[in-house]
Design a protein around this motif. Structure first.
Motif: not given
Length: 330
Positions: A59-88
């Motif tokens: 969440l801290a990493a995603l909030r860092r992205i949100e703080a720049k106003g990049k809300h869609e990027t933060a959403r995509r990053c959460r989705s990507f990170s989820s795929r990586v964790f599931r692969y792990a």
């Protein structure tokens, strides 16, 4: 549990996921490039052991992205990170996906639409303005072609002469430039072939069809067409190069002449069902060829300033089942 090494960090597992899953499954090059870019945005997580990462750290990493106003990027990053964790988890290097509990924790991005003209009269005015564009001839021809071919601006500006079969009147966009995992064939109307013939004398016979201003070794800038619109007096809230896809989709569907699936194929919207997508691509080719020529003829009518009558819809959905979307008053 594995010992902590580069292969067991979030960054190491993410790169392995991209290599083994995305590239291994022959995802489009643009999709792989976006995944690598998303990993860069998640740099605070890269060196952390993936098995020890907690939801609060994601969440801290995603909030860092949100703080720049990049809300869609933060959403995509959460989705990507989820795929990586599931692969792990699947490869026995983690026990859970900590990003899963973060659904709903991020700011919902506003849905933005590419500005586009959908009024036939306004479309005609823009087409006439393009014909009179006083800047680069290459830019002018690019603006003349893009309404007809219904492609994304990036697909057009990166086009190479070797992709065009003039005898068959087909432009084949390679898989690596598409958002879907396969090449895309575009029927070329007589009007488009005419524009390309004019351009061939300037930039052919090989290399980029639309090269940069100062060198033929690079393609036209991604901002060139939109900057031309601004020079012509159209604001970014009125029209963009990508907006021509909305224009085509709206007016073709309103015409009632064409099967919606044929329109979707020409817009290269990926079908979630791969088998159905391949089947429909072949099934609607003849209709798409006819539709692209009709669309170019219709754009010519608008450009010439004909009085446009709204369509009277018939009961069918294919060619010949509805009256023309436009009529020229003699």
């Amino acid at each position: 549990m594995h010992s902590v090494s580069a292969e067991n960090t979030f960054g190491g597992v993410a790169r392995e996921y991209i290599q083994h899953k995305m590239i291994g499954e022959q995802r489009a090059e643009v999709t792989v490039a976006k995944a690598r870019w998303l990993l860069e945005q998640l740099s605070p997580l890269e060196r952390l052991p993936i098995a020890e990462i907690r939801a609060v750290e994601v969440l801290a990493a995603l909030r860092r992205i949100e703080a720049k106003g990049k809300h869609e990027t933060a959403r995509r990053c959460r989705s990507f990170s989820s795929r990586v964790f599931r692969y792990a988890v699947a490869t026995c290097r983690a026990e859970n996906d900590p990003s899963a509990v973060l659904r709903g924790a991020l700011i919902t991005p506003r849905v933005t639409h590419h500005p586009a003209l959908t009024d036939p009269k306004a479309v005609g005015e823009l087409l006439r303005a393009i014909d009179d564009y006083p800047g680069s001839m290459i830019t002018r021809i690019a603006m003349q072609i893009i309404p007809h071919v219904m492609c994304r601006p990036g697909e057009l500006r990166l086009a190479e002469w070797c992709e065009f079969d003039f005898d068959a009147a087909i432009w084949t966009i390679p898989q690596g430039r598409m958002k879907m995992p396969r090449p895309h064939a575009v029927p070329l109307s007589k009007q488009v072939l005419g524009y390309l013939d004019e351009l061939h004398a300037l930039t052919g016979p090989g290399g980029f069809v639309f090269p940069a201003f100062h060198t033929f070794k690079r393609p036209m800038s991604e901002n060139t067409i939109n900057q031309a619109f601004r020079r012509m007096g159209y604001t970014s809230e009125e029209m963009t190069a990508h907006g021509w896809r909305t224009t085509a989709s709206t007016l073709l569907n309103e015409s009632g002449k064409w099967n919606p699936d044929a329109i979707e194929r020409s817009l290269a919207h990926a079908d979630s069902n791969a088998v159905r997508g391949t089947y429909n691509r072949g099934r609607y080719w003849a209709e798409r060829v006819e539709m692209h020529q009709w669309w170019s003829d219709y754009l010519d009518q608008l450009r010439k300033g004909a009085d446009i009558l709204r369509p009277e819809f018939g009961r069918g959905s294919g060619p010949g089942h509805a009256r023309d979307v436009a009529a020229i008053k003699r």
